[in-house]
Each structure stands twice: as structure tokens, then as C-alpha cells.
Design a protein around this motif. Structure first.
Motif, PDB file in Angstrom:
ATOM      1  N   PRO A   2       1.032  -1.128  -0.160  1.00  0.00           N
ATOM      2  CA  PRO A   2      -0.101  -0.092  -0.062  1.00  0.00           C
ATOM      3  C   PRO A   2       0.522   1.282  -0.046  1.00  0.00           C
ATOM      4  CG  PRO A   2      -0.183  -1.116   2.187  1.00  0.00           C
ATOM      5  CD  PRO A   2       0.751  -1.959   1.143  1.00  0.00           C
ATOM      6  N   VAL A   3       0.376   2.314  -0.729  1.00  0.00           N
ATOM      7  CA  VAL A   3       1.067   3.628  -0.629  1.00  0.00           C
ATOM      8  C   VAL A   3       0.922   4.227   0.613  1.00  0.00           C
ATOM      9  CG1 VAL A   3       1.129   5.938  -1.827  1.00  0.00           C
ATOM     10  CG2 VAL A   3       0.806   3.651  -3.056  1.00  0.00           C
ATOM     11  N   GLU A   4       1.947   4.545   1.263  1.00  0.00           N
ATOM     12  CA  GLU A   4       1.965   5.277   2.715  1.00  0.00           C
ATOM     13  C   GLU A   4       2.280   6.802   2.548  1.00  0.00           C
ATOM     14  OE1 GLU A   4       0.628   4.146   5.554  1.00  0.00           O
ATOM     15  OE2 GLU A   4       0.260   2.332   4.429  1.00  0.00           O
ATOM     16  N   ARG A   5       3.313   7.015   1.341  1.00  0.00           N
ATOM     17  CA  ARG A   5       3.976   8.315   1.196  1.00  0.00           C
ATOM     18  C   ARG A   5       3.625   8.677  -0.260  1.00  0.00           C
ATOM     19  NH1 ARG A   5       6.911  10.257   5.606  1.00  0.00           N
ATOM     20  NH2 ARG A   5       8.311  11.163   4.223  1.00  0.00           N
ATOM     21  N   MET A   6       3.444   9.752  -0.675  1.00  0.00           N
ATOM     22  CA  MET A   6       3.609  10.008  -1.990  1.00  0.00           C
ATOM     23  C   MET A   6       3.804  11.493  -2.292  1.00  0.00           C
ATOM     24  SD  MET A   6      -0.616   9.858  -3.252  1.00  0.00           S
ATOM     25  CE  MET A   6      -1.986  10.284  -2.007  1.00  0.00           C
ATOM     26  N   VAL A   7       4.394  11.687  -3.537  1.00  0.00           N
ATOM     27  CA  VAL A   7       4.954  13.006  -4.087  1.00  0.00           C
ATOM     28  C   VAL A   7       4.156  13.256  -5.044  1.00  0.00           C
ATOM     29  CG1 VAL A   7       6.684  14.410  -4.986  1.00  0.00           C
ATOM     30  CG2 VAL A   7       7.114  12.657  -3.039  1.00  0.00           C
ATOM     31  N   LEU A   8       3.335  14.479  -5.345  1.00  0.00           N
ATOM     32  CA  LEU A   8       2.718  14.712  -6.341  1.00  0.00           C
ATOM     33  C   LEU A   8       3.291  15.671  -7.124  1.00  0.00           C
ATOM     34  CD1 LEU A   8      -0.844  14.774  -4.746  1.00  0.00           C
ATOM     35  CD2 LEU A   8       0.442  12.809  -5.691  1.00  0.00           C
ATOM     36  N   LEU A   9       3.558  15.623  -8.574  1.00  0.00           N
ATOM     37  CA  LEU A   9       4.198  16.663  -9.456  1.00  0.00           C
ATOM     38  C   LEU A   9       3.242  17.363 -10.212  1.00  0.00           C
ATOM     39  CD1 LEU A   9       7.286  14.635 -10.267  1.00  0.00           C
ATOM     40  CD2 LEU A   9       7.143  16.054  -8.440  1.00  0.00           C
ATOM     41  N   SER A  10       2.176  17.428  -9.746  1.00  0.00           N
ATOM     42  CA  SER A  10       0.905  18.238 -10.293  1.00  0.00           C
ATOM     43  C   SER A  10       0.079  18.594  -9.298  1.00  0.00           C
ATOM     44  CB  SER A  10       0.487  17.678 -11.615  1.00  0.00           C
ATOM     45  OG  SER A  10      -0.594  18.421 -12.096  1.00  0.00           O
ATOM     46  N   THR A  11      -0.395  19.777  -9.259  1.00  0.00           N
ATOM     47  CA  THR A  11      -1.627  20.059  -8.279  1.00  0.00           C
ATOM     48  C   THR A  11      -2.757  19.683  -8.391  1.00  0.00           C
ATOM     49  OG1 THR A  11      -1.831  22.380  -9.100  1.00  0.00           O
ATOM     50  CG2 THR A  11      -0.418  22.358  -7.257  1.00  0.00           C
ATOM     51  N   SER A  12      -2.773  19.279  -9.725  1.00  0.00           N
ATOM     52  CA  SER A  12      -4.169  18.709 -10.265  1.00  0.00           C
ATOM     53  C   SER A  12      -4.362  17.126  -9.555  1.00  0.00           C
ATOM     54  CB  SER A  12      -4.231  18.551 -11.678  1.00  0.00           C
ATOM     55  OG  SER A  12      -3.215  17.664 -12.386  1.00  0.00           O
ATOM     56  N   HIS A  13      -3.212  16.638  -9.281  1.00  0.00           N
ATOM     57  CA  HIS A  13      -3.141  15.435  -8.606  1.00  0.00           C
ATOM     58  C   HIS A  13      -3.891  15.204  -7.262  1.00  0.00           C
ATOM     59  CE1 HIS A  13       0.378  14.358 -11.410  1.00  0.00           C
ATOM     60  NE2 HIS A  13      -1.027  13.936 -12.118  1.00  0.00           N
ATOM     61  N   VAL A  14      -3.946  16.510  -6.622  1.00  0.00           N
ATOM     62  CA  VAL A  14      -4.368  16.639  -5.295  1.00  0.00           C
ATOM     63  C   VAL A  14      -6.032  16.085  -5.116  1.00  0.00           C
ATOM     64  CG1 VAL A  14      -4.859  18.143  -3.467  1.00  0.00           C
ATOM     65  CG2 VAL A  14      -2.842  18.332  -4.609  1.00  0.00           C
ATOM     66  N   GLY A  15      -6.569  16.419  -6.361  1.00  0.00           N
ATOM     67  CA  GLY A  15      -7.882  15.760  -6.538  1.00  0.00           C
ATOM     68  C   GLY A  15      -8.355  14.290  -6.355  1.00  0.00           C
ATOM     69  N   PHE A  16      -7.100  13.564  -7.073  1.00  0.00           N
ATOM     70  CA  PHE A  16      -7.175  12.323  -6.867  1.00  0.00           C
ATOM     71  C   PHE A  16      -6.941  11.670  -5.678  1.00  0.00           C
ATOM     72  CE2 PHE A  16      -5.582  12.892 -11.387  1.00  0.00           C
ATOM     73  CZ  PHE A  16      -6.740  12.578 -12.167  1.00  0.00           C
ATOM     74  N   ALA A  17      -6.015  12.510  -4.949  1.00  0.00           N
ATOM     75  CA  ALA A  17      -5.701  11.803  -3.434  1.00  0.00           C
ATOM     76  C   ALA A  17      -6.968  12.306  -2.660  1.00  0.00           C
ATOM     77  CB  ALA A  17      -4.340  12.638  -2.921  1.00  0.00           C
ATOM     78  N   THR A  18      -7.673  13.368  -2.915  1.00  0.00           N
ATOM     79  CA  THR A  18      -8.756  13.622  -2.258  1.00  0.00           C
ATOM     80  C   THR A  18      -9.862  12.638  -2.408  1.00  0.00           C
ATOM     81  OG1 THR A  18      -8.384  15.969  -2.121  1.00  0.00           O
ATOM     82  CG2 THR A  18     -10.599  15.469  -1.527  1.00  0.00           C
ATOM     83  N   PHE A  19     -10.033  12.215  -3.711  1.00  0.00           N
ATOM     84  CA  PHE A  19     -11.045  11.197  -4.061  1.00  0.00           C
ATOM     85  C   PHE A  19     -10.746   9.857  -3.291  1.00  0.00           C
ATOM     86  CE2 PHE A  19     -12.854   7.933  -6.757  1.00  0.00           C
ATOM     87  CZ  PHE A  19     -14.034   8.049  -6.806  1.00  0.00           C
ATOM     88  N   ALA A  20      -9.645   9.544  -3.162  1.00  0.00           N
ATOM     89  CA  ALA A  20      -9.162   8.252  -2.556  1.00  0.00           C
ATOM     90  C   ALA A  20      -9.045   8.540  -1.171  1.00  0.00           C
ATOM     91  CB  ALA A  20      -7.699   7.698  -3.171  1.00  0.00           C
ATOM     92  N   ASP A  21      -9.419   9.376  -0.424  1.00  0.00           N
ATOM     93  CA  ASP A  21      -9.179   9.717   0.800  1.00  0.00           C
ATOM     94  C   ASP A  21      -7.683   9.543   1.317  1.00  0.00           C
ATOM     95  OD1 ASP A  21     -10.192  10.237   3.476  1.00  0.00           O
ATOM     96  OD2 ASP A  21     -10.868   8.503   4.136  1.00  0.00           O
ATOM     97  N   ALA A  22      -6.937  10.014   0.391  1.00  0.00           N
ATOM     98  CA  ALA A  22      -5.322   9.731   0.948  1.00  0.00           C
ATOM     99  C   ALA A  22      -4.601  11.020   0.905  1.00  0.00           C
ATOM    100  CB  ALA A  22      -4.783   9.006  -0.208  1.00  0.00           C
TER     101      ALA A  22
END
Length: 77
Positions: free
Chosen positions: A1-21
Motif C-alpha cells: 500500500p502507498v503510505e507516502r506520495m509525491v505529486l508533481l502536479s497540483t491537479s493530482h491533489v483531487g485524485f488523492a482527495t477522492f481516494a481519501d489519501a
């Protein structure tokens, strides 16, 4: 499982929000244009580092964050 992630686009924040992550985000390209309140709180607490992108990507910072996942975008530089 992914415990730590780096997002190289602020648009990816929405994906993390959707996944409750949002609590797993440890690095972002930039803190600008982040409007999610949970992520803004983590930034304020120093839990999310800026890592840059493209030619300004700070690879040492990315590696120091020890992410399980780095999300990139195929658009732009």
C-alpha cells in the motif's frame, strides 16, 4: 500500500482527495494553487514539502521524502 506520495502536479491533489489519501501526501511540485483544506493544513504543519518539477525538480528532496509513489504528468515540461 502507498503510505507516502509525491505529486508533481497540483491537479493530482483531487485524485488523492477522492481516494481519501490526502494524509499520505508528503511532497508537491508547488504549494501554489492547492485549495484543499486538509492539504493546506498539512502544508502549514510542515508535513508537505515543495520539490519543484521539470528542470527545477529537486531529486534529493524527493528521495529524502522516501515516497512509495511519485505521480507525474505527461503534459508540460
Amino acid at each position: 500500500p502507498v503510505e507516502r506520495m509525491v505529486l508533481l502536479s497540483t491537479s493530482h491533489v483531487g485524485f488523492a482527495t477522492f481516494a481519501d489519501a490526502t494524509d499520505r501526501i508528503v511532497g508537491l511540485e508547488s504549494h501554489h494553487y492547492v485549495y484543499d483544506s486538509a492539504v493546506r493544513q498539512r502544508i502549514a504543519e510542515g508535513k508537505v514539502q515543495e520539490v519543484g518539477a521539470g528542470g527545477s525538480l529537486n531529486m534529493e528532496t524527493v528521495l529524502a521524502l522516501q515516497p512509495d509513489l511519485v505521480m507525474v504528468s505527461g503534459m508540460g515540461t
